[in-house]
Design an enzyme around this catalytic site. Sequence first.
Site, PDB file in Angstrom:
ATOM      1  N   GLN A  60       0.784  -1.242   0.000  1.00 32.54           N
ATOM      2  CA  GLN A  60       0.000   0.000   0.000  1.00 32.54           C
ATOM      3  C   GLN A  60       0.809   1.281   0.000  1.00 32.54           C
ATOM      4  OE1 GLN A  60      -4.328  -0.936   1.839  1.00 32.54           O
ATOM      5  NE2 GLN A  60      -2.991   0.188   3.139  1.00 32.54           N
ATOM      6  N   ASP A  61       2.103   1.229   0.187  1.00 35.39           N
ATOM      7  CA  ASP A  61       2.912   2.449   0.232  1.00 35.39           C
ATOM      8  C   ASP A  61       4.273   2.174  -0.396  1.00 35.39           C
ATOM      9  OD1 ASP A  61       3.399   5.116   0.826  1.00 35.39           O
ATOM     10  OD2 ASP A  61       4.108   4.701   2.853  1.00 35.39           O
TER      11      ASP A  61
END
Length: 131
Positions: A60-61
């Site tokens: 997610q990042d």
Amino acid sequence: MQDPEAHSYMMVLKYAKDENLREYLKNNFNNINWKQKLLNLQELSLNLKNIHKLDIVVHQDFHPGNISYDFKNNNMYISDFGLSKLIGANPNNPEKKNLFGVLPYIAPEVLSGDEEYTKAADVYSFGIIAY
């Protein structure tokens, strides 16, 4: 490793004393030959593949600031799993779609709110890193 007091799990990673990939490329991009650049991308793709093989986690990042680079051994390590989550799980509200990350590395379908983060969104982030 499990925290004996909070009973939550912690991830223990190898310490990488050198800078992250963003800083490394900012300072050295023109000094790295294309063969080494491609080998680095290959290693990074294999690391992401290994994370996805677990079939439970999306990062997610995923961006160059969350990739540690060990110059001595020419190794890269994906780090900062603080925003990682189980695939399809939003513990606070399963209907809510959260948006996290560094804007240029977020997949368009996630950015538009049409989709949650998926493995494909992580792969999109990898493509932006490669670009």
